[in-house]
Design an enzyme around this catalytic site. Structure first.
Site, PDB file in Angstrom:
ATOM      1  N   TRP A 340     -25.541  34.683  29.143  1.00 44.17           N
ATOM      2  CA  TRP A 340     -25.599  35.938  29.897  1.00 44.17           C
ATOM      3  C   TRP A 340     -24.451  36.868  29.512  1.00 44.17           C
ATOM      4  O   TRP A 340     -24.489  38.053  29.804  1.00 44.17           O
ATOM      5  CB  TRP A 340     -25.560  35.662  31.411  1.00 44.17           C
ATOM      6  N   ASP A 341     -23.451  36.318  28.834  1.00 46.64           N
ATOM      7  CA  ASP A 341     -22.313  37.110  28.364  1.00 46.64           C
ATOM      8  C   ASP A 341     -22.807  38.388  27.686  1.00 46.64           C
ATOM      9  O   ASP A 341     -22.226  39.461  27.847  1.00 46.64           O
ATOM     10  CB  ASP A 341     -21.490  36.312  27.330  1.00 46.64           C
ATOM     11  N   GLU A 479     -19.586  27.903  38.318  1.00 50.04           N
ATOM     12  CA  GLU A 479     -20.204  26.640  37.882  1.00 50.04           C
ATOM     13  C   GLU A 479     -19.526  25.407  38.481  1.00 50.04           C
ATOM     14  O   GLU A 479     -19.932  24.281  38.184  1.00 50.04           O
ATOM     15  CB  GLU A 479     -20.189  26.579  36.343  1.00 50.04           C
ATOM     16  N   LYS A 591     -15.034  29.313  40.471  1.00 46.45           N
ATOM     17  CA  LYS A 591     -14.623  29.218  39.063  1.00 46.45           C
ATOM     18  C   LYS A 591     -14.414  30.604  38.450  1.00 46.45           C
ATOM     19  O   LYS A 591     -13.483  30.837  37.689  1.00 46.45           O
ATOM     20  CB  LYS A 591     -15.690  28.452  38.262  1.00 46.45           C
ATOM     21  N   GLN A 592     -15.347  31.487  38.717  1.00 42.59           N
ATOM     22  CA  GLN A 592     -15.270  32.824  38.113  1.00 42.59           C
ATOM     23  C   GLN A 592     -16.006  33.801  39.018  1.00 42.59           C
ATOM     24  O   GLN A 592     -16.780  33.382  39.886  1.00 42.59           O
ATOM     25  CB  GLN A 592     -15.901  32.831  36.732  1.00 42.59           C
TER      26      GLN A 592
HETATM   27  O1  IFM Z   1     -21.482  32.163  30.005  1.00 46.44           O
HETATM   28  C1  IFM Z   1     -20.249  31.552  30.166  1.00 46.44           C
HETATM   29  C2  IFM Z   1     -20.215  30.920  31.537  1.00 46.44           C
HETATM   30  O2  IFM Z   1     -20.355  31.886  32.546  1.00 46.44           O
HETATM   31  C3  IFM Z   1     -18.907  30.184  31.747  1.00 46.44           C
HETATM   32  N1  IFM Z   1     -18.717  29.206  30.698  1.00 46.44           N
HETATM   33  C4  IFM Z   1     -18.730  29.788  29.355  1.00 46.44           C
HETATM   34  C5  IFM Z   1     -20.042  30.522  29.094  1.00 46.44           C
HETATM   35  C6  IFM Z   1     -20.010  31.147  27.696  1.00 46.44           C
HETATM   36  O3  IFM Z   1     -19.027  32.125  27.609  1.00 46.44           O
END
Ligand code: IFM
Length: 766
Positions: A340-341, A479, A591-592
């Site tokens: 999704w990046d 995640e 996490k983010q």
């Molecule tokens: O897409 C990301 C994910 O949100 C977090 N882990 C790394 C992936 C790739 O950058």
């Protein structure tokens, strides 16, 4: 901008430190991160930035080349495709009396690696010697041509400073990946097949060696190796120019050998100086469309240029069958897979500065729709569920297990549960359409993506007795928490996906009834089904509590243990390593950016002061365990007027790839974080928001920035924006396109080519 025409000119870096990333010396422990940081790429060919010379007699330029779309599966039992390395076309070895020239012991400082961002190329400058008999200054240039994407160029200049000796220069093209099986090898041309993916790769190459201005034939050569021998003397200047043409395609559909020879021919006719010139002109165009200028903060300026350099080098508008991997073409982490990046962190940059590249990236998702349909069907749903990790076909390529930090096997559930990817792609499709007005794309491709993803969500969200539709057992952007129910990011993005699909149904019906008829027939879309989509959108659980104004990140999140993350400040490993994954799962540790990402993407879903409330709640609970996280926080902080806090997010994001304090840069640059750097400036500090018929700007720049300037493309227009601190003003000029409406700090203004806009604005930050 001037274009170099002499070799010395070509080897001379841009004389402006804001356009240069330079490192001296050699540290084997930092070599991996430098390989990523100094990589060159044109969206088709990516070459890691290895140093020019190795001690101990190894090859000059032992670099790794990646080719977009060149996937293969090494091992049939755990068939996860990954990008494989193309043959190394940069190998050179220089010997005196059979012994390699190396840099002198303790003279690491004489080695410089210089990324010339403005010109889009890598330069090196080093001094080599051999037993103190011969001294050479060796300068080199590598580029992956932005004007002719099949072409790579290597230039090496050696100036002998001392010693008369017999010198040998060997140059070769070396296959290192066992996945490549030779099909045809002849003088200056190799064609290889991948072991299992049915890809063909060709490389055609030509080399010239010139000593003191005279071309010298090789002393010996075999198909992919060349050797020259001569006697050196002080003052002698030797130049090697090597051009390579690379082509790649699916076996049976392409003739890569023929195409490579044809592309090489074009480059040969141009000659190396025109190859450099055309490449630099192409970069000049990209900088014209995408540069961001900051006065008053040289570090921020450099970080932005570094980000823009890698972003512009990551895309290829001419190829709709590849996308940008999590590390672009700069390294092997995540095996070249697309996440999704691309749609959430990169597409905004491309949509607003390079719409053709954005279109090609979205077309990749169109061409991989069948893979997404297959994944949805396999898991028992309808429509299209895109792969969490996608390679060339759109099939899910996320591994089922990885080795965790404690060396134990960890199950990876993202491939099945991280489903927001489908809504993220739909979001990007809509945003691209809204920003470009590319109706042809929406009619012929975007609409089908929207319909199939909306159909997925409408089958995925199940009505329950409480009157709501629920999406159970997913993973959101955070995640750390798996198998959760009703992740607000997923559900609100899904609702947006369904609503935008329904909007497009109306648009198609009114504007392109025939196309709508055939799409509806092909997808078997009935009015009854569209009605069911509407019900799902109206009743899907969002987790928003109007009493508190907070979104609950997922059902039960607020009941988890609340941990004060500031107690762990200064930790050098991710929080889930400190606490262990199980304890992390029991905590309100994110996490983010998750709810914060929703706030960044869909601010209208946060009425009144609820944006500030949610940011205030979630930001302190975020452990930033992903490189994607800080930038989303930066966008939101800047929009909320927390300008200096936003600048801190900006600096920390910039450090990820520029400073060696992030564990995982060896495997490639974090291209999403680099996209986030641009987003923080444009959507954050400038406060840009896109609407169907106008743009809004709410600028607030950090106190240290005297001014901020950037350009944008919007619906066939080209706008230039300047925000200046001293005059507290915003200036917008329309260089290309029809008059338009701009809303600045809530006031409506008309903008035309004849009538630029100059408004006083209030930068006060909290
Ligand atoms: O897409 C990301 C994910 O949100 C977090 N882990 C790394 C992936 C790739 O950058």
């Amino acid at each position: 901008m001037t274009v170099a025409t002499t070799l010395s000119g070509a080897l001379t870096p841009t004389d402006d430190c804001e356009w240069i990333i330079e490192e001296a010396g050699y540290d084997p422990l930092r070599e991996g991160s430098r390989g990523s940081r100094f990589a060159i790429s044109n969206g088709f060919l990516g070459v890691r930035g290895a140093r020019a010379i190795h001690r101990g007699g190894r090859w000059v330029g032992a670099s790794r080349t990646l080719v977009a779309g060149l996937f293969d599966t090494a091992d049939e039992e755990h068939a996860i495709p990954g990008l494989i390395a193309a043959p190394n076309w940069l190998q050179v070895r220089i010997l005196r009396d059979g012994v390699p020239l190396t840099h002198r012991e303790g003279d690491g400082k004489s080695q410089h690696r210089i990324l010339d961002l403005r010109r889009g190329l890598l330069l090196t400058d080093a001094r080599l010697s051999n037993a103190d008999v011969v001294w050479v200054r060796l300068r080199s240039l590598h580029l992956a041509s932005l004007s002719h994407r099949a072409i790579g160029l290597q230039l090496i200049q050696m100036e002998f400073e001392r010693g008369e000796a017999e010198i040998t220069l060997n140059a070769s093209l070396e296959v290192s990946d066992t996945s490549l099986l030779p099909e045809r090898v002849e003088q200056g041309l190799g064609v290889w097949n991948t072991t299992s993916s049915g890809k063909r790769l060709a490389m055609a190459t030509t080399l010239t060696l010139r000593i003191d201005g005279v071309d010298i034939d090789p002393t010996s050569s075999s198909p992919l190796q060349w050797s020259w021998r001569w006697t050196s003397h002080p003052g002698q200047v030797v130049c090697l120019a090597r051009t390579v043409a690379v082509t790649c395609g699916v076996a049976g559909e392409v003739h890569p050998g023929q195409d490579a020879v044809g592309a090489l021919d074009v480059a040969r006719k141009l000659g190396w100086s025109d190859v450099v010139a055309a490449h630099e002109t192409a970069w000049t165009k990209r900088w014209h469309c995408s540069d961001v200028e900051i006065e008053g903060d040289a570090a921020a300026q450099r970080a932005l240029r570094f980000a823009l350099y890698h972003l512009n080098g990551a895309a290829n508008p001419d190829d709709e069958h590849v996308s940008i991997a999590a590390r672009a073409l700069t390294g092997d982490d995540y095996r070249g897979h697309v996440f999704w990046d691309t749609e959430i962190y990169l597409l905004p940059f491309f949509t607003l500065t390079w719409p053709l590249a954005a279109r090609a990236l979205l077309m990749y998702r169109f061409h991989t729709l069948d893979g997404a349909r297959a994944k949805a069907a396999e898991l028992g749903w309808r429509g299209a569920l895109y792969a969490w990790e996608s390679a060339d076909t759109g099939a899910e390529t996320c591994p089922l297990h990885v080795i965790g930090p404690d060396r134990k096997l960890v199950e990876v559930k993202c491939g099945r549960q991280e489903q927001h990817i489908s809504a993220d792609i739909a979001y990007a499709v809509w945003q691209y359409w809204q920003a470009t007005g590319d109706d042809g794309f929406m009619r012929d491709a975007g609409a089908e993506i929207l319909m199939e993803t909306a159909r997925f969500w409408s089958s995925r969200a199940r009505p329950e007795p409480d009157g709501h539709c629920h999406v159970r057992s997913v993973i959101g952007p955070d995640e750390y928490h798996e198998s959760i129910d009703d992740n607000s990011f997923t559900n609100v993005m899904a609702r947006c996906n369904i609503r935008r699909a329904l909007d497009v149904v109306e648009w198609l019906r009114a504007r392109w009834p025939e196309q709508w008829g055939s799409l509806a027939a092909r997808l078997a879309l009935s009015d009854a089904e569209l009605g069911q989509w509407r019900t799902v959108a109206e009743t899907i659980m969002t987790g928003f509590d109007p009493k508190t104004g907070l979104f609950e990140q997922f059902a039960g999140f607020f009941s988890l243990d609340d941990v004060d993350l500031s107690r762990y400040a200064g930790r050098s490993v991710p929080i889930d390593v400190v606490l262990g994954p199980e304890q992390t799962r029991q905590c309100q540790i994110v996490k983010q950016a998750d709810v914060v990402a929703l706030l960044a993407l869909l601010p209208d879903e946060f009425p009144g002061d609820t944006g500030a409330k949610n940011f205030g709640y979630y930001a302190p609970r975020c452990a930033h365990g992903s490189s994607l996280s800080l930038a989303m926080h930066g966008v939101v902080a800047a929009r909320l007027g927390e300008t200096e806090a936003a600048l801190d997010y900006f600096r920390r994001t910039s450090a990820i790839d520029l400073e060696d304090n992030h564990a995982a840069i060896d495997g490639g640059v974090h291209i999403a974080a680099l996209g986030g750097i641009w987003s923080m400036v444009v959507f954050g500090f400038a406060g840009l928001a896109l609407h169907a018929d106008h743009l809004t700007l709410n600028p607030r720049i950090p106190a240290a920035w005297q001014s901020l300037r950037f350009g944008l493309q919007w619906r066939g227009r080209y706008l230039k924006i300047k925000i200046e601190h001293a005059t507290a003003s915003l200036e917008v000029t329309l260089d290309v396109g029809e008059p338009m409406t701009l809303v600045v700090n809530g006031k409506v203004f008309a903008l035309s080519r004849e009538q630029p806009l100059w408004v006083l604005t209030n930068f006060s930050s909290r």
